[in-house]
Design a protein around this motif. Structure first.
Motif, PDB file in Angstrom:
ATOM      1  N   GLU A   1       1.801   6.752  -1.133  1.00 53.39           N
ATOM      2  CA  GLU A   1       0.602   5.909  -1.069  1.00 53.39           C
ATOM      3  C   GLU A   1       0.290   5.382  -2.465  1.00 53.39           C
ATOM      4  OE1 GLU A   1      -2.460   4.316   1.294  1.00 53.39           O
ATOM      5  OE2 GLU A   1      -1.033   5.812   2.004  1.00 53.39           O
TER       6      GLU A   1
ATOM      7  N   LYS B   1      -2.294   4.116  -5.098  1.00 52.10           N
ATOM      8  CA  LYS B   1      -3.731   4.184  -5.382  1.00 52.10           C
ATOM      9  C   LYS B   1      -4.039   3.092  -6.406  1.00 52.10           C
ATOM     10  CE  LYS B   1      -4.124   8.987  -4.234  1.00 52.10           C
ATOM     11  NZ  LYS B   1      -4.023  10.328  -4.717  1.00 52.10           N
TER      12      LYS B   1
ATOM     13  N   THR C   1       0.820  -1.218   0.000  1.00 49.10           N
ATOM     14  CA  THR C   1       0.000   0.000   0.000  1.00 49.10           C
ATOM     15  C   THR C   1       0.849   1.262   0.000  1.00 49.10           C
ATOM     16  OG1 THR C   1      -0.180  -0.155   2.403  1.00 49.10           O
ATOM     17  CG2 THR C   1      -1.991  -1.089   1.103  1.00 49.10           C
TER      18      THR C   1
ATOM     19  N   THR D   1      -5.975   1.988  -1.209  1.00 47.56           N
ATOM     20  CA  THR D   1      -6.743   3.150  -1.642  1.00 47.56           C
ATOM     21  C   THR D   1      -7.113   2.964  -3.113  1.00 47.56           C
ATOM     22  OG1 THR D   1      -5.472   4.524  -0.139  1.00 47.56           O
ATOM     23  CG2 THR D   1      -6.668   5.661  -1.871  1.00 47.56           C
ATOM     24  N   THR D   2      -8.371   3.272  -3.451  1.00 45.71           N
ATOM     25  CA  THR D   2      -8.786   3.173  -4.853  1.00 45.71           C
ATOM     26  C   THR D   2      -9.130   4.548  -5.379  1.00 45.71           C
ATOM     27  OG1 THR D   2     -11.054   2.717  -4.183  1.00 45.71           O
ATOM     28  CG2 THR D   2      -9.658   0.820  -4.701  1.00 45.71           C
TER      29      THR D   2
END
Length: 174
Positions: free
Chosen positions: A125, A127, A36, A173-174
């Motif tokens: 991060e 995504k 992630t 995270t999307t």
């Protein structure tokens, strides 16, 4: 022939020269996990840009001998390797829209300037574009000149990297 080449570190392999105009790079190494974050440290001292390639995007706002260089660190998970020919911008990867990109993250532009001689910690991060598609490759690229693939940057920019780590455990995270 004088051609600017940014100092870069990447996962993949050098695929060869394109005469005296540029190079081809195979981006990606086999990898099937779902981290992630990319965590690490860098130190960066930018120089004033001396080289501006003819295909540098106008949106970059670069003015030769006036603009300060910026660095770049990014990570992508993909379902393939990518052959990028830096003399042909149509081969550049569209990390936001390419269907082969499973996840992507980059160091924010606001953090790509001078670290004033200090080590700076970062967390990028990832995504995810898809939670169900399993990645087969990882791409990590670090460059002392963000626009080096366009032959734009400073020969005086210096970047040091240390202690890269893939982090897991949080919800993607999307």
């Amino acid at each position: 022939v004088v051609k600017f080449a940014a100092a870069s570190l990447y996962t993949g392999s050098f695929a060869g020269l394109v005469s005296t105009k540029g190079a081809k790079i195979n981006f990606g190494q086999p990898f099937t996990s779902r981290p992630t974050q990319l965590h690490g440290f860098f130190q960066y001292a930018p120089g004033t840009i001396q080289y501006v390639g003819s295909n540098t995007p106008a949106s970059a706002g670069i003015v030769k001998d006036q603009s300060t260089d910026i660095c770049s660190i990014y990570i992508a998970l993909s379902t393939q390797t990518y052959l990028v020919d830096n003399t042909n911008t149509s081969t550049f990867i569209d990390f936001e829209n390419d269907p082969g990109i499973v996840a992507y993250g980059e160091l924010p532009l606001s953090e790509c300037g001078s670290t004033n001689g200090e080590w700076k910690e970062f967390n990028i991060e990832l995504k995810y574009h898809s939670i169900t598609t399993k990645p087969t490759h990882i791409i990590i690229v670090c460059s002392s000149s963000k626009y080096g693939d366009y032959f734009t940057g400073s020969k005086n920019s210096i970047m040091y990297l240390d202690d890269f780590e893939l982090r897991y455990g949080t919800t993607p995270t999307t």
